[in-house]
Scaffold this active site. Structure first.
Site, short mmCIF file in Angstrom:
data_model
loop_
_atom_site.label_atom_id
_atom_site.label_comp_id
_atom_site.label_asym_id
_atom_site.label_seq_id
_atom_site.Cartn_x
_atom_site.Cartn_y
_atom_site.Cartn_z
N ASN A 24 1.44 -1.00 -0.28
CA ASN A 24 0.30 0.56 -0.09
C ASN A 24 0.93 1.41 0.02
O ASN A 24 0.41 2.11 0.33
CB ASN A 24 -0.72 0.49 1.32
N ASP A 26 3.43 2.39 1.85
CA ASP A 26 3.85 3.06 3.01
C ASP A 26 5.08 2.88 3.41
O ASP A 26 5.75 2.84 4.49
CB ASP A 26 2.72 2.98 4.51
N ASP A 30 3.47 -6.26 4.66
CA ASP A 30 2.63 -6.11 5.20
C ASP A 30 1.64 -7.57 4.30
O ASP A 30 2.40 -7.53 4.28
CB ASP A 30 1.09 -4.84 4.98
N ASP A 200 9.95 -17.90 20.11
CA ASP A 200 10.95 -17.12 20.92
C ASP A 200 11.92 -17.51 21.93
O ASP A 200 10.74 -16.88 22.90
CB ASP A 200 10.69 -15.94 20.55
N GLU A 257 13.79 -21.59 19.23
CA GLU A 257 14.77 -20.79 19.93
C GLU A 257 16.25 -21.47 21.00
O GLU A 257 15.24 -20.52 22.05
CB GLU A 257 14.26 -19.02 19.62
#
Ligand code: TEU
Ligand code: CA
Length: 563
Positions: A24, A26, A30, A200, A257
């Site tokens: 888009n 910006d 996305d 994570d 991780e």
């Protein structure tokens, strides 16, 4: 042969959404941009996408600081955009694995906003609060992003723990309410149809509840938290609970991780009968070459050291736990710059060699966005070009603290800084490499005109085409997925030679990590008459009488024999 599983036979592609594709204008990647590129990924042949965090976040650490686990980051789009991407990926036969960041949340998460209000707030014990000790931090632990791991909070005159930035307060896994909130959230995503989680720093979720000071050598500003945070006292109990309450209810790929995890830890985290995770990422190979300033070094690694670590994990997990294979991710420099040779002359050939070396090992291979194009590190001449909090804080601590000159730290950041992986994906030779029609949130690598997807997808000799071949071979040959690994000539400083064997099938993988022409002995049983399965040069220089092969600069060759 060990038990088959789809996640053992898959090739995973990691997307760092902020830098993948902006739909888009910006300047920020996305979800609709990802959806646009699904056919590209289908063409590459990958089976699974690991999506770095797309949840609501203030982006202190680019989404690894989550303020709402069940809402989409505004800049990335809407939940409807997510659902559309998930649907289209599944239509193409591609699975979606999300990034689970639950060692910590953002300080803007409603839990923390409540927790810091008062000592008796119902959410107080969702985080780790300690009274000052002698008027100071509760212990000498340092944050992974520099500075103390403790932040003083005026409102209740106590410190809270943050192993990463101060906007990433650690969640208190000792609290069963926290665990239940997280398991409920994971189930919610599972019922939406996702295909698993990358977890994570999951090895850090259980802390030694005495919070003792860590070892501190003369150079260190802070103590070593490792023994008290990595692989903590209850981590396996928590993961077994997670497995029993959530993971066991879905047919998911789960990869942890593994900060600070060794092979013996991995046998618990990823053991076939441990009922925890499918696999973990080791840091041992990518943390080689660290010096007196920790990761801030030129990143160079002697080949025998690299081979020994990779072989240790292959041998240590063989038949007991499943391994993961990676050179690159959003925290690592570009492999072709670090372990190969990113000069014009050798970039493509060494990128193909590194790909061969990794993808013929035993374990699930992970491709980081742009690795399939041979994208390189970007040599920046100013710290203004970097956005990563880890780099910004390193400048504050090392240059600001008079420990390193700006020039010296810049050379280290150019070698191993995380932004090397976060400069935008290079799609074509139009402005901003076709990543955005706006102004990119971070600058594009200046070499995008010569290194981009458009120039490779129809070129049978491109790095992209080579990855297509590697992925197709893995899909077609059990010996590549399940064959036993054996390292050869461990001390050789120029070549990485190994075999894979499964019943009557044998592979010999020979990789030259240098720009010299070298000779390598063929393993017993091979006389060079075997089929050349794949290689990054035409032909093969084999001397059957002397049972040896000549490897050209950065040459990789795979021989196949069925006895
Ligand atoms: O990384 C954990 C981690 O240990 C990294 O910070 C790594 O040590 C460092 O980047 C190497 O230079 C995970 C995420 O992958 C990373 O992007 C996050 O910043 C971090 O956790 C906090 O969530
Ligand atoms: Ca955008």
């Amino acid at each position: 042969m060990e038990k088959r599983a789809w996640w053992k036979e898959s090739v995973v592609y990691q997307i760092y959404p902020r830098s993948f594709m902006d739909s888009n204008g910006d300047g920020i990647g996305d979800l609709n941009g990802i959806r646009m590129k699904l056919p590209y990924l289908k063409n590459l042949g990958i089976d699974v996408i690991w999506l770095s965090p797309v949840y609501q976040s203030p982006n202190d650490d680019n989404g690894y600081d989550i303020s709402d686990y069940q809402d989409i980051m505004t800049e990335f789009g809407t939940m409807e955009d997510f659902d559309a991407m998930l649907y289209e990926a599944h239509e193409l036969g591609i699975k979606i694995v999300m990034d689970l960041v639950v060692n910590h949340s953002s300080d803007e998460h409603k839990w923390f906003v409540e927790s810091r209000k008062s000592k008796d707030n119902p959410y107080r014990d969702y985080y780790i609060w300690k009274e000052p000790k002698d008027g100071r931090e509760p212990n000498n632990w340092g944050s992974c992003f520099g500075g103390s791991a403790w932040e003083y909070d005026e409102t209740t005159e106590m410190y809270y723990l943050h192993m990463f930035s101060k906007k990433q307060p650690d969640l208190n896994w000792e609290n069963p309410k926290v665990r239940d909130e997280i398991f409920k959230m994971m189930t919610w995503w599972g019922e939406k149809g996702i295909d698993g989680f990358r977890m994570d720093v999951i090895t850090m979720i259980s802390k030694d509840q005495n919070f003792p000071d860590g070892e501190k050598s003369e150079h260190d500003l802070f103590g070593d938290f490792g023994p008290y945070v990595n692989n903590g006292p209850r981590v396996h109990e928590y993961l077994k609970e997670m497995n029993q309450k959530v993971l066991s209810k879905f047919d998911w790929l789960t990869v942890g991780e593994g900060a600070g995890a060794g092979v013996s830890d991995a046998l618990c985290y990823a053991g076939a009968d441990e009922n925890e995770l499918n696999m973990i990422f080791t840091f041992e190979h990518v943390n080689l070459g660290q010096g007196e300033y920790g990761k801030w070094s030129d990143g160079s690694v002697a080949l025998p050291e690299l081979k020994k670590v990779l072989a240790k994990w292959e041998d240590g997990l063989e038949g007991k736990a499943w391994n993961s294979l990676y050179w690159d991710n959003h925290d690592q420099p570009r492999a072709v710059s670090r372990f190969g040779n990113d000069s014009d002359e050798y970039r493509e050939i060494s990128a193909k060699m590194l790909a061969t070396c990794l993808h013929f090992m035993k374990g699930t291979p992970y491709i980081y966005q742009g690795e399939e194009l041979g994208m390189t590190n970007r040599r920046c001449d100013s710290f203004d070009q970097f956005k990563d909090i880890e780099i910004r804080n390193a400048y504050r601590d090392y240059v600001g603290g008079g420990i390193l000159s700006e020039e010296k730290l810049l050379s280290f950041v150019n070698a191993v800084g995380r932004d090397n992986a976060r400069f935008p994906m290079q799609w074509d030779d139009s402005e901003h490499a076709g990543f955005t029609t706006g102004t990119p949130w971070i600058g594009v690598n200046e070499n995008y005109k010569s290194i981009n997807a458009a120039s490779q997808i129809d070129d049978p000799n491109s790095v992209f085409a080579y990855y297509q071949k590697l992925i197709a071979l893995r899909h077609s040959m059990d010996v590549i997925v399940y064959g036993k690994f054996e390292l050869l000539d461990a001390e050789n400083t120029q070549t990485f030679l190994y075999t894979r064997e499964l019943e009557k099938e044998k592979l010999f993988i020979a990789c030259n990590f240098t720009q010299d022409q070298v000779v390598a002995k063929l393993p017993k049983g091979l006389d060079g008459k075997q089929e050349k399965l794949i290689g990054n040069y035409d032909g093969i220089l084999i001397d059957g009488d002397d049972a040896q092969i000549t490897l050209r600069p950065y040459e990789a060759v795979v021989l196949y024999r069925q006895s």
